[in-house]
Scaffold this active site. Structure first.
Site, PDB file in Angstrom:
ATOM      1  CG  ASP A  88      -1.945   0.893   1.404  1.00 22.06           C
ATOM      2  OD1 ASP A  88      -2.549   1.208   0.375  1.00 22.06           O
ATOM      3  OD2 ASP A  88      -2.243   1.325   2.542  1.00 22.06           O
ATOM      4  CG  ASN A 249      -7.180   0.658   0.779  1.00 17.36           C
ATOM      5  OD1 ASN A 249      -7.706  -0.269   0.183  1.00 17.36           O
ATOM      6  ND2 ASN A 249      -6.098   1.277   0.338  1.00 17.36           N
TER       7      ASN A 249
END
Ligand code: 13P
Length: 302
Positions: A88, A249
């Site tokens: 990420d 997320n």
């Protein structure tokens, strides 16, 4: 074995989303997988550069593989539970290459603070490296503010110029062929101290969809991502999924669940045995992940 792309396509068609849940230690990782197993949901384990440097890229992949093997059973087939790993907010080609070589299933290059042309160039380099290795790429256009390490005591102001511009998103996708795109639509990392973030700018998402439609299917294979999912009103999450978001997320809410539980367990206690005070923190994380899986509609989708 069903690939991550298979799950994104399924989610897009059936209008649900896969959660990406970030972790940096084993108790959190086990808790996220525990929630996915309980609810028979595909799941993405996320690590930022910082989280993965603490945990180890190869260690994350090896343990993910162990969990997949251990979850081979009724309901999740011979391949085990669909547990995927994403790097990420990678900031450099070099680090994303390391994640790909270690065995991550997808990587996110965050070039949103760079000039668009430079963002395009590096994303394209990452895509060229990843595509032959079956790894998906997430790009980012538009500025998503702040980070997942704070509660914001002041109201977070979203600037109009930071929202994703549909024409820039189209240009980016045409040139990079990124598989996923993170967009700025009123979302931000972290949570306001009230626990509830301001509403999403669903109009921005609608404009992006409209621009994609006019591009006549050239963006058909792009999956849209919502970052900064913590604290976002549930009704907004549901609307965003209806409008095509397929990955969401979550980090701050899990960090709060974990550290809050540890604080409560240790304050005023003389307990020193980790396997006695850590399970409670794991349970809090698992509960938070289960709530998100139910909200995102990914239960029973393995
Ligand atoms: P939150 O910390 O707001 O959940 O955002 C997480 C995120 O978007 C990670 O990329």
């Amino acid at each position: 074995m069903k690939t991550l792309k298979y799950y994104f396509e399924k989610a897009q068609k059936e209008k649900w989303a896969i959660g990406q849940f970030n972790f940096s230690d084993f108790t959190q990782m086990k808790a996220i997988i525990g929630a996915a197993k309980e609810l028979k949901s595909p799941v993405i384990l996320g690590t930022s550069e910082g989280e993965s440097k603490f945990f180890g890229l190869e260690e994350a992949v090896a343990l993910r593989n162990v969990f997949k093997k251990k979850t081979r059973s009724a309901g999740s087939g011979q391949a085990g539970l669909p547990i995927f790993l994403n790097l990420d907010h990678g900031k450099s080609f070099g680090y994303l290459k390391q994640a790909i070589d270690a065995g991550y299933d997808m990587v996110h290059f965050d070039g949103s603070k760079l000039p668009l042309e430079e963002n395009i160039k590096i994303t394209k380099d990452v895509k060229n490296y990843a595509k032959w290795r079956g790894v998906l790429i997430e790009g980012e256009v538009g500025k998503i503010g702040t980070d997942s390490s704070k509660l914001y005591s002041e109201k977070f102001e979203i600037k109009e110029e930071d929202l994703t511009k549909p024409e820039e998103a189209l240009k980016f996708l045409n040139k990079t062929k990124a598989n996923l795109l993170a967009i700025s639509m009123g979302n931000f990392h972290g949570i306001e101290a009230s626990g509830i973030d301001p509403n999403l700018r669903l109009d921005t998402l609608q404009k992006i969809n409209e621009a994609f439609r006019q591009a006549r299917g050239r963006t058909k294979n792009t999956f849209l991502v919502l970052h900064g999912g913590s604290g976002t009103p549930e009704s907004d999450i549901k609307e965003a999924i209806k409008l095509g978001i397929v990955k969401i997320n979550i980090n701050t809410e899990l960090r709060l669940a974990f550290s809050g539980s540890l604080r409560r367990a240790l304050s005023g206690s003389d307990e020193i045995v980790p396997y006695k005070y850590l399970p409670g923190a794991g349970k809090s994380v698992q509960k938070a992940v289960e709530e998100k899986i139910l909200l995102f509609g990914s239960r029973d989708k393995i």
